[in-house]
Design an enzyme around this catalytic site. Structure first.
Site, PDB file in Angstrom:
ATOM      1  N   ASP A 133       0.877  -1.161   0.000  1.00  0.00           N
ATOM      2  CA  ASP A 133       0.000   0.000   0.000  1.00  0.00           C
ATOM      3  C   ASP A 133       0.928   1.229   0.000  1.00  0.00           C
ATOM      4  O   ASP A 133       2.107   1.105   0.356  1.00  0.00           O
ATOM      5  CB  ASP A 133      -0.847  -0.059   1.283  1.00  0.00           C
ATOM      6  CG  ASP A 133      -1.541   1.251   1.591  1.00  0.00           C
ATOM      7  OD1 ASP A 133      -2.301   1.713   0.749  1.00  0.00           O
ATOM      8  OD2 ASP A 133      -1.295   1.803   2.684  1.00  0.00           O
ATOM      9  N   ASP A 181       0.086   5.208   0.768  1.00  0.00           N
ATOM     10  CA  ASP A 181      -0.037   6.199   1.837  1.00  0.00           C
ATOM     11  C   ASP A 181      -0.155   5.509   3.199  1.00  0.00           C
ATOM     12  O   ASP A 181      -0.965   4.608   3.374  1.00  0.00           O
ATOM     13  CB  ASP A 181      -1.254   7.114   1.593  1.00  0.00           C
ATOM     14  CG  ASP A 181      -1.110   8.434   2.329  1.00  0.00           C
ATOM     15  OD1 ASP A 181      -0.253   9.227   1.916  1.00  0.00           O
ATOM     16  OD2 ASP A 181      -1.825   8.641   3.327  1.00  0.00           O
TER      17      ASP A 181
HETATM   18  N1  PLP Z   1      -7.560   8.398  -2.004  1.00  0.00           N
HETATM   19  C1  PLP Z   1      -7.126   9.633  -1.729  1.00  0.00           C
HETATM   20  C2  PLP Z   1      -7.795  10.796  -2.370  1.00  0.00           C
HETATM   21  C3  PLP Z   1      -6.050   9.842  -0.855  1.00  0.00           C
HETATM   22  O1  PLP Z   1      -5.632  11.084  -0.575  1.00  0.00           O
HETATM   23  C4  PLP Z   1      -5.437   8.707  -0.249  1.00  0.00           C
HETATM   24  C5  PLP Z   1      -4.320   8.859   0.664  1.00  0.00           C
HETATM   25  O2  PLP Z   1      -3.656   9.880   0.739  1.00  0.00           O
HETATM   26  C6  PLP Z   1      -5.916   7.440  -0.567  1.00  0.00           C
HETATM   27  C7  PLP Z   1      -6.972   7.321  -1.445  1.00  0.00           C
HETATM   28  C8  PLP Z   1      -5.344   6.201   0.042  1.00  0.00           C
HETATM   29  O3  PLP Z   1      -4.209   5.755  -0.641  1.00  0.00           O
HETATM   30  P1  PLP Z   1      -3.506   4.399  -0.237  1.00  0.00           P
HETATM   31  O4  PLP Z   1      -4.383   3.274  -0.705  1.00  0.00           O
HETATM   32  O5  PLP Z   1      -2.179   4.458  -0.949  1.00  0.00           O
HETATM   33  O6  PLP Z   1      -3.350   4.415   1.246  1.00  0.00           O
HETATM   34 CA    CA Z   2      -2.829   3.326   3.063  1.00  0.00          CA
END
Ligand code: PLP
Ligand code: CA
Length: 304
Positions: A27, A29
């Protein structure tokens, strides 16, 4: 066997876990970066895994950028050996779903950022150009006759008119209803939060009386995209590393992958343990197999 653990692991255990896996799914973020800041040690972990010959892919629910923007972001944050083919975002997978799975005929009405629209266009999926009608209302705006899908993703320019138009398109039972992801909200570094795609999808589900098909984690479809683009992907040899129980850990469970929770993002140990102690079977699939404080805990596993 199969009893899920929440097991805190370190040094030697991480080393043997990695030795047993040839496919590492990250993953983004909360695991390898927080917003525009790489998590300490993440660059070294990713490049060590690649150097060891592991297949490394990134599975993100963030639908706001096309994949090539992610390549730039990886570079900017110091991940210089990440390539386009390793990136699976909910926007890219939505484009593949519309093009290859449902083979949509007609136009797609998109609620989302420009990046999502660009990803669809790159895949050759026709998107409705939302005409600039500054003073239009749902009483007098134009509706296109050939909209065959509504796709909802994170949209920082969401308006009542978009919601109203999408609700009208969804009156047609032949018009598909898709969501890039169902994330409820996202943390900002300031301590504030950002409503996610899931909050916009929920509004449209109520207005239309329908349920959206979710493309991103925890849906299996993203894993199917990975399996179709890499040969010999065996779930037993895959490790999913994420920070959110309801998306990443559930995605791992849904796809039959071992999971690691890192505590640098959304979910914390207490929540994982609550699910672990729960009698509900639906809660079991939210429990990580393993837990580390941070991805940096992987670093000693690469020592000679
Ligand atoms: N969607 C948006 C708009 C975001 O800002 C984020 C995280 O910053 C995510 C989804 C989640 O991303 P990930 O699946 O990489 O945690
Ligand atoms: Ca995440």
């Amino acid at each position: 066997f199969g009893f899920k653990g929440c097991q805190k692991i370190g040094g030697a255990q991480i080393r043997s876990l990695l030795a047993a896996k040839d496919f590492i799914l990250f993953d983004c973020d909360g695991v390898i970066w927080n917003g525009e800041k790489a998590i300490a040690g993440a660059v070294a972990v990713v490049s060590s895994l690649i150097r060891l010959g592991k297949n490394v892919v990134f599975v993100t629910n963030n639908c706001t950028r096309p994949r090539e923007n992610y390549v730039h972001k990886f570079c900017r944050l110091g991940f210089t050996d990440v390539m386009l083919e390793q990136i699976f975002s909910s926007s890219y997978c939505s484009a593949l779903y519309l093009r290859d799975v449902v083979q949509v005929r007609g136009q797609v009405f998109v609620i989302g950022c420009d990046g999502l629209r660009r990803e669809l266009q790159e895949a050759g999926v026709p998107c409705l150009e939302d005409a600039d009608e500054p003073n239009a209302t749902i009483f007098d705006c134009a509706l296109a006759p050939d909209v065959k899908a509504v796709l909802v993703g994170h949209d920082d320019k969401m308006t009542f008119l978009k919601l109203a138009k999408a609700s009208c398109y969804l009156r047609d039972p032949d018009c598909l209803f898709l969501a890039t992801d169902n994330d409820p909200w996202h943390p900002l570094s300031s301590g504030r939060i950002l409503p996610g795609s899931g909050s916009l999808t929920a509004a449209l589900e109520v207005a239309s009386g329908r349920k959206a098909t979710v493309i991103g984690k925890p849906s299996r479809f993203m894993f199917e995209c990975i399996s179709s683009q890499f040969s010999g992907v065996d779930p037993a040899q895959c490790l999913m590393i994420g920070d959110r129980l309801q998306t990443d850990m559930l995605f791992g469970s849904n796809c039959g992958l071992d999971t690691v929770l890192t505590l640098t993002g959304v979910s914390q140990m207490e929540e994982a343990q609550e699910y672990s102690n729960s009698q509900l079977t639906s809660h079991r699939s939210l429990v990580p197999d393993y837990v580390v404080d941070t991805i940096a805990d992987f670093l000693p596993a690469f020592d000679e």
